[in-house]
Motif scaffolding. Sequence first.
Motif, short mmCIF file in Angstrom:
data_model
loop_
_atom_site.label_atom_id
_atom_site.label_comp_id
_atom_site.label_asym_id
_atom_site.label_seq_id
_atom_site.Cartn_x
_atom_site.Cartn_y
_atom_site.Cartn_z
N UNK A 53 0.75 -1.39 0.05
CA UNK A 53 0.09 0.12 -0.26
C UNK A 53 0.77 1.09 0.08
N UNK A 54 0.55 2.24 -0.91
CA UNK A 54 1.53 3.41 -0.98
C UNK A 54 1.66 4.13 0.40
N UNK A 55 0.65 4.11 1.30
CA UNK A 55 0.82 5.06 2.67
C UNK A 55 1.80 4.15 3.55
N UNK A 56 2.38 3.06 3.05
CA UNK A 56 3.26 2.03 3.67
C UNK A 56 4.72 2.45 3.07
N UNK A 57 4.95 2.93 1.91
CA UNK A 57 6.23 2.69 1.22
C UNK A 57 7.26 3.29 1.65
N UNK A 58 7.04 4.52 2.27
CA UNK A 58 7.96 5.35 2.89
C UNK A 58 8.58 4.63 4.18
N UNK A 59 7.88 4.25 4.92
CA UNK A 59 8.23 3.64 6.35
C UNK A 59 8.65 2.21 6.19
N UNK A 60 8.00 1.39 5.16
CA UNK A 60 8.29 -0.10 4.93
C UNK A 60 8.92 -0.36 3.51
#
Length: 851
Positions: A276-283
């Motif tokens: 999911x795009x909202x998780x890409x930065x942190x994961x």
Amino acid sequence: MMFERFVDHLACHGDDVAVITSEQTVSYAELATRVADRAAELGTRRKLVLLETRNDLPTLVTYLGALAGHHVVLPIPAGGDHRSVVETYHPDVIVTDGVITEGPRHRPAHELHPDLALLLSTSGSTGSPKLVRLCRFNLAANAESIATYLDITRTDRAATTLPMSYCYGLSVIHSHLLRGAALVLTELSVVDDDFWESFRTHGATSFAGVPHTFDLLDRIGFEAMSLPNLRYVTQAGGRLDPDRVRRLAGLGARSGWRFFVMYGATEATARMAYLPPELAHDQPESIGVPIPGGSFRIEPVDGMPDGTGELIYRGPNVMMGYAHTTTDLAAGAGVEELRTGDVARRRADGLYEVVGRSDRFVKLYGLRIDLQRVESALHAYRVDAICTDGDGLLIVGAAERPEDCDVASVAADASGLPRAAIRVVDVDEIPRLSTGKPDYRSLRERAAERATDDARLHLRGLFADVLQIDAAEIDPRCSFVDLGGNSLSYVAMSVRLERALGHLPADWQRLPLSELESARKTRRWWGTTLETSVALRAAAIVLVAGSHAELWVLWGGAHILLGVAGYNFGRFCLTPLPRATRVRHLASTIGSIAVPAILWVAFALLVTDDYAASNLLLANKFLGPDDSMTAGRLWFVEVLVWVLAGLALLCATRWGDRAERRWPFGVAAAFLALGMALRWDVFGIGLGKAAWFTMLAFWFFAIGWAASKSSTVWQRLAVTAVLAVGIVGYFGQPNREALVFLGLALLIWLPAIRCPSAFTVTAGVIAEASLFIYLTHYQVYPLFGEHRLVGVLAAIVVGILLTQVANTVLRKWIHSLTAVWSKRGQTATAVLERQRGVYCTPPSENRGPKA
């Protein structure tokens, strides 16, 4: 289901746009008619259709027509060698460029399973006859899953960045047609300006890429592009470096689009998981969660920690099985779950992470490579070798081999990879484990150690020599710009780096040394790359010296140099570095120009009458004397130094720094507009028409600045138009105006040229010495009287020699100023640590303007 009543599904979307090409727009109703007609041409008897694919309308219509007619499609890339596939499967018809021809004759009719719809290669373009068998249910289920998590709607328009013979490229087509969205069909590469022009013109909302696609995007300044309709970007086809995932996710968040990292395989039709795009930065290291309708389980593997094992996928998109011969085409589904061959773990947050591979297949350049197949090909040439992957390359450990055997070429042919993607490691004997099995890990380590050691020692030496700093102070995470490189040292570094690497990576000045160390050395027989700005500096200074010596009359070289100075100002001074670092680099650049000029004027005042005391302040145009032609000889240096000083003050302000980062082209264009206003005396302040001896020449500098920040075709066209308007009538000398226009137009449109290596070196040496040639040639060529050619050559040689002598002294002086500035002798790297909270953030995360 979509693939059962395909023509009806297309027709139900009526006049909605289905396909856009460079020549036409096709509605769903028209596409349905064309597909039905194509299905009729293929006939009612089920056939195996070999389809040579391009991203064009005839290919799409044939592919859809074959599916609509319940035929079995075997798509292959156009133009390749597919004899092994043809000889193995004996297709009933072969379609090339839309033309249907009969396949091999005297063969019995194929027995095709009723559910079979599509055959895809498991290994990209390697030519392997091993194929994946997919049914209509596989295609429909995967298309629905993808369309669901991407939230594709009828208003979306996807640009085709991937081949139609590739499962990833086909998944884009399936998922968009399922939802009544449009396809922008194009064969253009993402490095082509016309691709992005089409992307904007047709309102494309998405594109897909493999890791290599994003390598290309970095080189063309994707971060600075304006793409108002872009809604999301997808990535699959291999692991993307977590730092790059994080950077792209951040760029998308700032620019208003979403970044989907996806995981899949041809055996799963296309996709198995997405992040999911909202998780890409942190994961960024995770593959995410299973797609809708799919599930994972982890099967323990001996020697692996608890919770880590082979990743097993189950879902309606799992293939029917493999095909190795024509008899396999009649077989039913024999696979219930897919063993991915990847070692993974399920984390506490529910996300899955792949930590390694358990088989002998690797993904490189978007292709799944069978390492055993490559090794077998090498053995056929009597090469004792093993293969693995590392650093994004295919590594071949080669021991015994015939003297005339080119190991890299054999491996490239067998894998389908470009030769530059092969790294050959010579070994005395094949490294092996105690069990006698090949030690692939040891081979990877040897390859990495040799490549890193050789490149690091050589490139660090180059950086230390050019920048006159201690090699021990160079952190591999810092770039040429981070370490204080400017437009003067850039010329020497670019020429020497091109010779060291065999090519000059795009935007190399902002790449961390660690990335340059891993660059492949690829020599080309047709020459080397020479940046246009370097070529123009060399040509312009020769024109200046020759014209002043009356060897020829070709005026305008100094104005070209002023444009090049503006171009380099935009590239080396207006970088993503912190404001204080920017200003310090500007101060160093000004000092690199002003100090040699002042010292030379002081010397000339002692031995000649060529200059006035005002020249020591580089202020002859402010303080006079106005009637001295010799005192006005340094107008170019005066203009450049005072323009840079003024812009340094602007960059030192918080609002000026912030505005330039947010609107890099807009700010450059605003200053170009100011320069044009002064050129036309819009303000009525009577600056006069003798523009080549006044600050009115600023607009030439602004042209170069705007050119350096132009990232789109329309921006380059706008800058070119302003150049054309400004140059006409400026000198009152058509030939001079044409020369300057040509030089600056090349700067705008042609970033680099390819030329013989000897020419590259010569041009680089002259360009690097251009400042000293400009300063000293007035005093050198008169010494040779009427021997003008000898005088000009002597002036160039003197300038080159003084440059070599002055480089060490000047750069050490600049380095001492930097130490005083930072008060603690901090290097550029340490300054970045204080400002960014890290030792030196790789420029890959900083590149481009901040939104």
